[in-house]
Design a protein around this motif. Structure first.
Motif, PDB file in Angstrom:
ATOM      1  N   ASP A 177       0.803  -1.222   0.000  1.00 18.50           N
ATOM      2  CA  ASP A 177       0.000   0.000   0.000  1.00 18.50           C
ATOM      3  C   ASP A 177       0.834   1.269   0.000  1.00 18.50           C
ATOM      4  O   ASP A 177       0.428   2.273  -0.562  1.00 18.50           O
ATOM      5  CB  ASP A 177      -0.934   0.042   1.224  1.00 18.50           C
ATOM      6  CG  ASP A 177      -1.900  -1.130   1.265  1.00 18.50           C
ATOM      7  OD1 ASP A 177      -2.128  -1.759   0.216  1.00 18.50           O
ATOM      8  OD2 ASP A 177      -2.423  -1.411   2.356  1.00 18.50           O
ATOM      9  N   SER A 178       1.961   1.243   0.665  1.00 19.45           N
ATOM     10  CA  SER A 178       2.773   2.455   0.804  1.00 19.45           C
ATOM     11  C   SER A 178       3.924   2.495  -0.187  1.00 19.45           C
ATOM     12  O   SER A 178       4.638   3.483  -0.269  1.00 19.45           O
ATOM     13  CB  SER A 178       3.322   2.551   2.227  1.00 19.45           C
ATOM     14  OG  SER A 178       2.268   2.511   3.157  1.00 19.45           O
ATOM     15  N   HIS A 179       4.105   1.414  -0.924  1.00 18.26           N
ATOM     16  CA  HIS A 179       5.133   1.339  -1.966  1.00 18.26           C
ATOM     17  C   HIS A 179       6.510   1.730  -1.443  1.00 18.26           C
ATOM     18  O   HIS A 179       7.223   2.525  -2.051  1.00 18.26           O
ATOM     19  CB  HIS A 179       4.738   2.205  -3.165  1.00 18.26           C
ATOM     20  CG  HIS A 179       3.355   1.925  -3.648  1.00 18.26           C
ATOM     21  ND1 HIS A 179       3.024   0.771  -4.333  1.00 18.26           N
ATOM     22  CD2 HIS A 179       2.208   2.627  -3.507  1.00 18.26           C
ATOM     23  CE1 HIS A 179       1.730   0.785  -4.604  1.00 18.26           C
ATOM     24  NE2 HIS A 179       1.213   1.896  -4.114  1.00 18.26           N
ATOM     25  N   ILE A 180       6.878   1.155  -0.295  1.00 13.01           N
ATOM     26  CA  ILE A 180       8.199   1.481   0.240  1.00 13.01           C
ATOM     27  C   ILE A 180       9.275   0.904  -0.671  1.00 13.01           C
ATOM     28  O   ILE A 180       9.070  -0.098  -1.345  1.00 13.01           O
ATOM     29  CB  ILE A 180       8.407   1.002   1.696  1.00 13.01           C
ATOM     30  CG1 ILE A 180       8.385  -0.521   1.809  1.00 13.01           C
ATOM     31  CG2 ILE A 180       7.431   1.659   2.651  1.00 13.01           C
ATOM     32  CD1 ILE A 180       8.968  -1.022   3.105  1.00 13.01           C
ATOM     33  N   ASP A 181      10.406   1.588  -0.669  1.00 11.08           N
ATOM     34  CA  ASP A 181      11.527   1.176  -1.494  1.00 11.08           C
ATOM     35  C   ASP A 181      12.569   0.411  -0.700  1.00 11.08           C
ATOM     36  O   ASP A 181      13.412  -0.265  -1.279  1.00 11.08           O
ATOM     37  CB  ASP A 181      12.185   2.416  -2.110  1.00 11.08           C
ATOM     38  CG  ASP A 181      11.220   3.169  -2.994  1.00 11.08           C
ATOM     39  OD1 ASP A 181      10.906   2.664  -4.076  1.00 11.08           O
ATOM     40  OD2 ASP A 181      10.760   4.253  -2.581  1.00 11.08           O
ATOM     41  N   ASN A 182      12.500   0.554   0.648  1.00 17.81           N
ATOM     42  CA  ASN A 182      13.494  -0.119   1.474  1.00 17.81           C
ATOM     43  C   ASN A 182      12.944  -0.307   2.879  1.00 17.81           C
ATOM     44  O   ASN A 182      12.231   0.565   3.382  1.00 17.81           O
ATOM     45  CB  ASN A 182      14.777   0.697   1.526  1.00 17.81           C
ATOM     46  CG  ASN A 182      16.009  -0.150   1.646  1.00 17.81           C
ATOM     47  OD1 ASN A 182      15.968  -1.264   2.116  1.00 17.81           O
ATOM     48  ND2 ASN A 182      17.126   0.376   1.217  1.00 17.81           N
ATOM     49  N   TYR A 183      13.290  -1.421   3.473  1.00 19.20           N
ATOM     50  CA  TYR A 183      12.915  -1.730   4.855  1.00 19.20           C
ATOM     51  C   TYR A 183      14.227  -1.864   5.619  1.00 19.20           C
ATOM     52  O   TYR A 183      15.063  -2.698   5.270  1.00 19.20           O
ATOM     53  CB  TYR A 183      12.118  -3.036   4.901  1.00 19.20           C
ATOM     54  CG  TYR A 183      11.641  -3.431   6.268  1.00 19.20           C
ATOM     55  CD1 TYR A 183      10.359  -3.111   6.693  1.00 19.20           C
ATOM     56  CD2 TYR A 183      12.461  -4.138   7.138  1.00 19.20           C
ATOM     57  CE1 TYR A 183       9.897  -3.484   7.946  1.00 19.20           C
ATOM     58  CE2 TYR A 183      12.019  -4.502   8.396  1.00 19.20           C
ATOM     59  CZ  TYR A 183      10.738  -4.176   8.790  1.00 19.20           C
ATOM     60  OH  TYR A 183      10.284  -4.533  10.035  1.00 19.20           O
ATOM     61  N   ILE A 184      14.395  -1.024   6.629  1.00 14.82           N
ATOM     62  CA  ILE A 184      15.633  -1.034   7.410  1.00 14.82           C
ATOM     63  C   ILE A 184      15.273  -1.367   8.853  1.00 14.82           C
ATOM     64  O   ILE A 184      14.450  -0.685   9.465  1.00 14.82           O
ATOM     65  CB  ILE A 184      16.346   0.333   7.331  1.00 14.82           C
ATOM     66  CG1 ILE A 184      16.630   0.684   5.868  1.00 14.82           C
ATOM     67  CG2 ILE A 184      17.618   0.322   8.157  1.00 14.82           C
ATOM     68  CD1 ILE A 184      16.916   2.144   5.627  1.00 14.82           C
TER      69      ILE A 184
END
Length: 157
Positions: free
Chosen positions: A105-112
């Motif tokens: 839903d949020s179209h994140i580009d990276n998960y840290i």
């Protein structure tokens, strides 16, 4: 010349201080901004946009009072002004469901994940900054010292 901004969002000042310290090498070419929560970030986005400047990346914590990081990044994703702004979730408390929502839903580009390794955070941010500059069609030459060279080379060839 318009400024390129990276916004870091977290309700814990010590976390913001750590992120800002780890990203300090970028300050020669981009402006780092802090926001203490989703509402603060949305206000900051309006100010930056109103000045005619750009937001290359938002790095947000997930668990914050009020709106979560996923909710914040979803709002940013749906705003056409920030269509190519990169988004990263920096958290140690996201559930599996939160992570799925962040991606879908949020179209994140990276998960840290917290705690992070400073060099890995900096490398991820450089990669996302490089992608933003290329997608925005900006002249990347002035930003060369803070760009991720492998990402740049792979996208140019």
């Amino acid at each position: 010349m318009e400024k390129i901004n990276i916004i870091c969002v977290d309700d814990q000042q010590e976390v913001l201080d750590s992120v800002m310290r780890d990203l300090r090498p970028l300050t020669s070419h981009v402006r780092l901004e802090e926001a203490s929560g989703a509402a603060d970030c949305l206000k900051l986005l309006e100010e930056i946009d109103g000045e005619g400047d750009r937001v290359a990346l938002i790095i947000s914590d997930q668990v914050m009072p009020g709106e979560s990081g996923v909710d914040l990044l979803r709002k940013v994703s749906s705003d056409r002004r920030f269509a190519i702004t990169r988004k990263a979730l920096l958290t140690g408390q996201a559930t599996h469901s939160d992570t799925i929502k962040a991606i879908n839903d949020s179209h994140i580009d990276n998960y840290i994940e917290k705690p992070w390794q400073p060099e890995k955070l900096l490398a991820a941010v450089k990669r996302l900054l490089t992608l933003y500059i290329l997608d925005a069609g900006l002249d990347y030459a002035p930003f060369m010292p803070v760009l991720d060279q492998p990402t740049l080379l792979s996208r140019l060839h």
